[in-house]
Motif scaffolding. Structure first.
Motif, PDB file in Angstrom:
ATOM      1  N   VAL A   1       0.836  -1.197   0.000  1.00  0.00           N
ATOM      2  CA  VAL A   1       0.000   0.000   0.000  1.00  0.00           C
ATOM      3  C   VAL A   1       0.878   1.257   0.000  1.00  0.00           C
ATOM      4  N   THR A   2       1.943   1.249   0.779  1.00  0.00           N
ATOM      5  CA  THR A   2       2.867   2.391   0.803  1.00  0.00           C
ATOM      6  C   THR A   2       3.525   2.562  -0.563  1.00  0.00           C
ATOM      7  N   TRP A   3       3.986   1.473  -1.155  1.00  0.00           N
ATOM      8  CA  TRP A   3       4.627   1.550  -2.463  1.00  0.00           C
ATOM      9  C   TRP A   3       3.668   2.111  -3.505  1.00  0.00           C
ATOM     10  N   GLN A   4       2.430   1.633  -3.487  1.00  0.00           N
ATOM     11  CA  GLN A   4       1.445   2.115  -4.446  1.00  0.00           C
ATOM     12  C   GLN A   4       1.136   3.594  -4.217  1.00  0.00           C
ATOM     13  N   ALA A   5       0.995   3.977  -2.959  1.00  0.00           N
ATOM     14  CA  ALA A   5       0.739   5.387  -2.650  1.00  0.00           C
ATOM     15  C   ALA A   5       1.895   6.250  -3.127  1.00  0.00           C
ATOM     16  N   ASP A   6       3.120   5.781  -2.954  1.00  0.00           N
ATOM     17  CA  ASP A   6       4.288   6.561  -3.354  1.00  0.00           C
ATOM     18  C   ASP A   6       4.363   6.744  -4.865  1.00  0.00           C
ATOM     19  N   ILE A   7       4.118   5.693  -5.619  1.00  0.00           N
ATOM     20  CA  ILE A   7       4.232   5.831  -7.075  1.00  0.00           C
ATOM     21  C   ILE A   7       3.078   6.685  -7.616  1.00  0.00           C
ATOM     22  N   LEU A   8       1.901   6.586  -6.997  1.00  0.00           N
ATOM     23  CA  LEU A   8       0.806   7.455  -7.421  1.00  0.00           C
ATOM     24  C   LEU A   8       1.085   8.910  -7.050  1.00  0.00           C
ATOM     25  N   THR A   9       1.715   9.127  -5.901  1.00  0.00           N
ATOM     26  CA  THR A   9       2.122  10.486  -5.516  1.00  0.00           C
ATOM     27  C   THR A   9       3.079  11.034  -6.563  1.00  0.00           C
ATOM     28  N   ARG A  10       4.024  10.213  -6.950  1.00  0.00           N
ATOM     29  CA  ARG A  10       4.991  10.639  -7.964  1.00  0.00           C
ATOM     30  C   ARG A  10       4.291  10.899  -9.294  1.00  0.00           C
ATOM     31  N   LEU A  11       3.292  10.085  -9.648  1.00  0.00           N
ATOM     32  CA  LEU A  11       2.529  10.288 -10.877  1.00  0.00           C
ATOM     33  C   LEU A  11       1.825  11.649 -10.855  1.00  0.00           C
ATOM     34  N   ILE A  12       1.265  12.011  -9.744  1.00  0.00           N
ATOM     35  CA  ILE A  12       0.606  13.313  -9.602  1.00  0.00           C
ATOM     36  C   ILE A  12       1.628  14.423  -9.844  1.00  0.00           C
ATOM     37  N   GLU A  13       2.789  14.309  -9.223  1.00  0.00           N
ATOM     38  CA  GLU A  13       3.832  15.324  -9.385  1.00  0.00           C
ATOM     39  C   GLU A  13       4.271  15.442 -10.848  1.00  0.00           C
ATOM     40  N   VAL A  14       4.489  14.297 -11.486  1.00  0.00           N
ATOM     41  CA  VAL A  14       4.934  14.294 -12.886  1.00  0.00           C
ATOM     42  C   VAL A  14       3.862  14.898 -13.781  1.00  0.00           C
ATOM     43  N   MET A  15       2.627  14.529 -13.549  1.00  0.00           N
ATOM     44  CA  MET A  15       1.538  15.054 -14.380  1.00  0.00           C
ATOM     45  C   MET A  15       1.450  16.571 -14.259  1.00  0.00           C
ATOM     46  N   TYR A  16       1.574  17.072 -13.059  1.00  0.00           N
ATOM     47  CA  TYR A  16       1.533  18.525 -12.864  1.00  0.00           C
ATOM     48  C   TYR A  16       2.727  19.189 -13.543  1.00  0.00           C
ATOM     49  N   GLU A  17       3.904  18.566 -13.463  1.00  0.00           N
ATOM     50  CA  GLU A  17       5.087  19.110 -14.138  1.00  0.00           C
ATOM     51  C   GLU A  17       4.878  19.156 -15.647  1.00  0.00           C
ATOM     52  N   ARG A  18       4.352  18.070 -16.215  1.00  0.00           N
ATOM     53  CA  ARG A  18       4.144  17.996 -17.665  1.00  0.00           C
ATOM     54  C   ARG A  18       3.112  19.004 -18.148  1.00  0.00           C
ATOM     55  N   GLN A  19       2.161  19.335 -17.304  1.00  0.00           N
ATOM     56  CA  GLN A  19       1.134  20.304 -17.677  1.00  0.00           C
ATOM     57  C   GLN A  19       1.583  21.739 -17.391  1.00  0.00           C
ATOM     58  N   GLY A  20       2.764  21.883 -16.806  1.00  0.00           N
ATOM     59  CA  GLY A  20       3.247  23.212 -16.460  1.00  0.00           C
ATOM     60  C   GLY A  20       2.469  23.840 -15.315  1.00  0.00           C
ATOM     61  N   ARG A  21       1.871  23.001 -14.512  1.00  0.00           N
ATOM     62  CA  ARG A  21       1.087  23.475 -13.361  1.00  0.00           C
ATOM     63  C   ARG A  21       1.884  23.233 -12.091  1.00  0.00           C
ATOM     64  N   LYS A  22       1.507  23.950 -11.055  1.00  0.00           N
ATOM     65  CA  LYS A  22       2.124  23.760  -9.747  1.00  0.00           C
ATOM     66  C   LYS A  22       1.077  23.187  -8.801  1.00  0.00           C
ATOM     67  N   LEU A  23       1.550  22.322  -7.923  1.00  0.00           N
ATOM     68  CA  LEU A  23       0.649  21.794  -6.896  1.00  0.00           C
ATOM     69  C   LEU A  23       0.205  22.961  -6.003  1.00  0.00           C
ATOM     70  N   PRO A  24      -1.026  22.933  -5.562  1.00  0.00           N
ATOM     71  CA  PRO A  24      -1.561  24.066  -4.784  1.00  0.00           C
ATOM     72  C   PRO A  24      -1.038  24.110  -3.347  1.00  0.00           C
ATOM     73  N   TRP A  25       0.272  24.349  -3.201  1.00  0.00           N
ATOM     74  CA  TRP A  25       0.874  24.380  -1.872  1.00  0.00           C
ATOM     75  C   TRP A  25       0.402  25.572  -1.054  1.00  0.00           C
ATOM     76  N   GLY A  26      -0.134  26.588  -1.713  1.00  0.00           N
ATOM     77  CA  GLY A  26      -0.627  27.752  -0.981  1.00  0.00           C
ATOM     78  C   GLY A  26      -1.698  27.384   0.028  1.00  0.00           C
ATOM     79  N   ALA A  27      -2.417  26.322  -0.251  1.00  0.00           N
ATOM     80  CA  ALA A  27      -3.472  25.872   0.667  1.00  0.00           C
ATOM     81  C   ALA A  27      -2.879  25.300   1.945  1.00  0.00           C
ATOM     82  N   VAL A  28      -1.593  24.958   1.907  1.00  0.00           N
ATOM     83  CA  VAL A  28      -0.948  24.341   3.058  1.00  0.00           C
ATOM     84  C   VAL A  28      -0.366  25.388   3.996  1.00  0.00           C
TER      85      VAL A  28
END
Length: 176
Positions: free
Chosen positions: A52-79
């Protein structure tokens, strides 16, 4: 005849002694088998938690990569400045929900099943590591070892490795 009786009595005594030893060995073997089964259940349980941890990690990385490829930034301002784990998890879940199925195909060549996996990200986000690249090698090693037993699982996650980590599962499994 008396020597024969003595030898026969000694043989019976020796046979009885061997039978008792065999019973003890049989009992010990059964006990060891029970302990081995218990250990195997613990290992499987531990592996499931790791999976479960491994799957969560690779999906987390997928989210990061997708945002990078779209030229978008993760909404860290909400944090805010104090990035608590729960808040970061919420950001990733929100980001996963914002990834469009068509964009996933256009940017990364990933099919609907990967979009569906991102849709279930909220179920595993709490198991992610603080660094999604930390489990790359161990997950790859496990995938390679399970390739024969779980080919569909292997095929699913293997497709993400070049996208998320820049190398194949086999290459990642060899990283020391």
């Amino acid at each position: 005849m008396q020597d024969y009786d003595i030898a026969l009595t000694a043989l019976h005594a020796s046979n009885g002694h061997l039978e008792r030893k065999m019973e003890k060995l049989h009992t010990s073997t059964l006990s060891l088998r029970r302990e081995l089964l218990t250990l195997q259940m613990h290992i499987l349980s531990f592996r499931h938690e790791q999976l479960v941890t491994w799957q969560a990690d690779i999906l987390t990385r997928l989210i990061e990569v997708m945002y990078e490829r779209q030229g978008r930034k993760l909404p860290w301002g909400a944090v805010g400045d104090d990035k608590r784990r729960e808040d970061v998890s919420k950001v990733y879940v929100a980001a996963a929900r914002r990834i469009d199925r068509r964009a996933l195909w256009a940017k990364l060549g990933l099919t609907t099943k990967y979009h569906q996996a991102l849709g279930k990200y909220a179920e595993v986000v709490d198991f992610r590591s603080s660094d999604p690249t930390r489990t790359e090698t161990t997950f790859a090693q496990w995938l390679v070892s399970e390739k024969e037993n779980s080919p569909r699982m292997y095929d699913f996650w293997e497709r993400l490795y070049p996208i998320c980590y820049g190398r194949s599962v086999d290459e990642s499994a060899q990283v020391e």
